[in-house]
Design an enzyme around this catalytic site. Sequence first.
Site, PDB file in Angstrom:
ATOM      1  N   LYS A   1      28.999  -1.369  -5.365  1.00 63.57           N
ATOM      2  CA  LYS A   1      27.699  -1.461  -4.690  1.00 63.57           C
ATOM      3  C   LYS A   1      26.901  -2.591  -5.341  1.00 63.57           C
ATOM      4  O   LYS A   1      26.846  -2.689  -6.574  1.00 63.57           O
ATOM      5  CB  LYS A   1      27.010  -0.110  -4.856  1.00 63.57           C
ATOM      6  CG  LYS A   1      25.535   0.059  -4.755  1.00 63.57           C
ATOM      7  CD  LYS A   1      24.625  -0.329  -5.845  1.00 63.57           C
ATOM      8  CE  LYS A   1      24.503   0.124  -7.196  1.00 63.57           C
ATOM      9  NZ  LYS A   1      23.386  -0.206  -8.007  1.00 63.57           N
TER      10      LYS A   1
ATOM     11  N   PRO B   1      34.042  -2.252 -14.032  1.00 62.95           N
ATOM     12  CA  PRO B   1      33.542  -1.973 -15.382  1.00 62.95           C
ATOM     13  C   PRO B   1      32.536  -0.811 -15.384  1.00 62.95           C
ATOM     14  O   PRO B   1      31.846  -0.577 -14.396  1.00 62.95           O
ATOM     15  CB  PRO B   1      32.892  -3.293 -15.806  1.00 62.95           C
ATOM     16  CG  PRO B   1      32.744  -4.114 -14.578  1.00 62.95           C
ATOM     17  CD  PRO B   1      33.716  -3.611 -13.568  1.00 62.95           C
TER      18      PRO B   1
ATOM     19  N   SER C   1      27.690  -0.729 -15.358  1.00 61.73           N
ATOM     20  CA  SER C   1      27.549  -2.163 -15.107  1.00 61.73           C
ATOM     21  C   SER C   1      26.639  -2.511 -13.926  1.00 61.73           C
ATOM     22  O   SER C   1      26.586  -3.653 -13.508  1.00 61.73           O
ATOM     23  CB  SER C   1      28.938  -2.764 -14.875  1.00 61.73           C
ATOM     24  OG  SER C   1      29.505  -2.208 -13.723  1.00 61.73           O
ATOM     25  N   GLY C   2      25.944  -1.528 -13.361  1.00 63.59           N
ATOM     26  CA  GLY C   2      24.966  -1.835 -12.309  1.00 63.59           C
ATOM     27  C   GLY C   2      25.565  -2.043 -10.937  1.00 63.59           C
ATOM     28  O   GLY C   2      24.880  -2.445  -9.994  1.00 63.59           O
TER      29      GLY C   2
ATOM     30  N   GLY D   1      27.436   0.464  -9.483  1.00 63.88           N
ATOM     31  CA  GLY D   1      27.619   1.787  -8.883  1.00 63.88           C
ATOM     32  C   GLY D   1      28.961   2.423  -9.082  1.00 63.88           C
ATOM     33  O   GLY D   1      29.279   3.381  -8.366  1.00 63.88           O
TER      34      GLY D   1
ATOM     35  N   GLY E   1      30.410   4.638 -11.101  1.00 64.60           N
ATOM     36  CA  GLY E   1      30.405   6.102 -11.192  1.00 64.60           C
ATOM     37  C   GLY E   1      29.856   6.746  -9.926  1.00 64.60           C
ATOM     38  O   GLY E   1      30.384   7.750  -9.440  1.00 64.60           O
ATOM     39  N   SER E   2      28.806   6.146  -9.367  1.00 68.46           N
ATOM     40  CA  SER E   2      28.197   6.688  -8.142  1.00 68.46           C
ATOM     41  C   SER E   2      29.162   6.572  -6.968  1.00 68.46           C
ATOM     42  O   SER E   2      29.296   7.489  -6.157  1.00 68.46           O
ATOM     43  CB  SER E   2      26.911   5.928  -7.792  1.00 68.46           C
ATOM     44  OG  SER E   2      26.007   5.975  -8.861  1.00 68.46           O
TER      45      SER E   2
ATOM     46  N   ASP F   1      21.856   6.897  -6.841  1.00 70.58           N
ATOM     47  CA  ASP F   1      22.598   5.940  -6.013  1.00 70.58           C
ATOM     48  C   ASP F   1      23.743   6.580  -5.228  1.00 70.58           C
ATOM     49  O   ASP F   1      24.371   5.924  -4.396  1.00 70.58           O
ATOM     50  CB  ASP F   1      23.224   4.842  -6.891  1.00 70.58           C
ATOM     51  CG  ASP F   1      22.217   3.815  -7.350  1.00 70.58           C
ATOM     52  OD1 ASP F   1      21.081   3.833  -6.836  1.00 70.58           O
ATOM     53  OD2 ASP F   1      22.574   3.006  -8.214  1.00 70.58           O
TER      54      ASP F   1
END
Length: 301
Positions: free
Chosen positions: A19, A106, A109-110, A112, A114-115, A148
């Site tokens: 994302k 990674p 890392s911004g 997403g 995991g989301s 997210d």
Amino acid sequence: MHGGTWYLDGSFKLHAPAKLNLFLHVTGQRRDGYHTLESLFAFTQVGDTVTIAPSNKPGLTITGPFARELNAVTCEDNLVCKAAQAVALKAGRDVDVHITLEKNLPIASGIGGGSADAAAVILGLNSFWQLNWDMLTMEVIALTLGADVPACLYKSPLYVTGVGEVIQVVELPKSYGVVLVNPSVGVSTPAVFSAYKNTSSAGFDTELNAYIPRDDTAFIDFLLTKTQNSLQEAAQSICPAVSSILDVLKKQPKTLFSQMSGSGATCFSLFDTQADAEKVADVLKVQYPDWWVAADTLQAR
Ligand code: C5P
């Protein structure tokens, strides 16, 4: 609607694409501490994958280039397991599946990761267990797992407000090529949000109301002149590599627009085509071997 592939052994595999926040404006803060946002989300084609297989011994196997970092986390603390448990609880059944997560993105890392993985588990179990839930039912479960996660259920461009739960489907003018760069340093989202409180960039007061120009040139001009990532300054204070990456990205040939995604540290550039993006990614991989660099396509719808 959300794809996925069935295999002969009865397993079901879904993509959990990355994302990107093409912009992210913090618009305020709720009493519970969560920040309200306005953000344009877009999704790549490639990312992690989640495979759900029937099993009388439930569990999680993590494979892929970023498996090692996540294997240190116990199953109960992994968002994938939490998502499976939340779906099973709502469905009133046991978790009778084994999940394999291929971790290509990674960690922290911004973008997403995991989301997106959690969203893929919700979508996947909805199909696997034939729950036939609508999006709203899945979004409610998703929001309990992270701000997210509801957006990541869509895997298509979205204008997102609230803390992440107010979702409007939008389209990009076209499918842009994209280069993603991460300094191989994880950045904690809560740490960035708390650093944000102390920075001067607070109070970006736009109300875009999902205004997304449909013309390609106007869209890029809009991104360049009307948008930002409000968390960039805070993320840079924690991870100075963010500014170096953005400096490098902005100088690359045929770059249309560069920005940091989410709470960092991944930054990205848009290109007309994936071929343009791949040329730049190939050069950056050689020049900056310590950085994680990937080329992909952002889905227009
Ligand atoms: O919801 P998620 O687990 O991704 O959020 C992690 C942390 O980031 C929250 O505990 C909160 O501190 C911060 N956050 C926020 N506002 C948001 C999303 C996250 O303040 N909209």
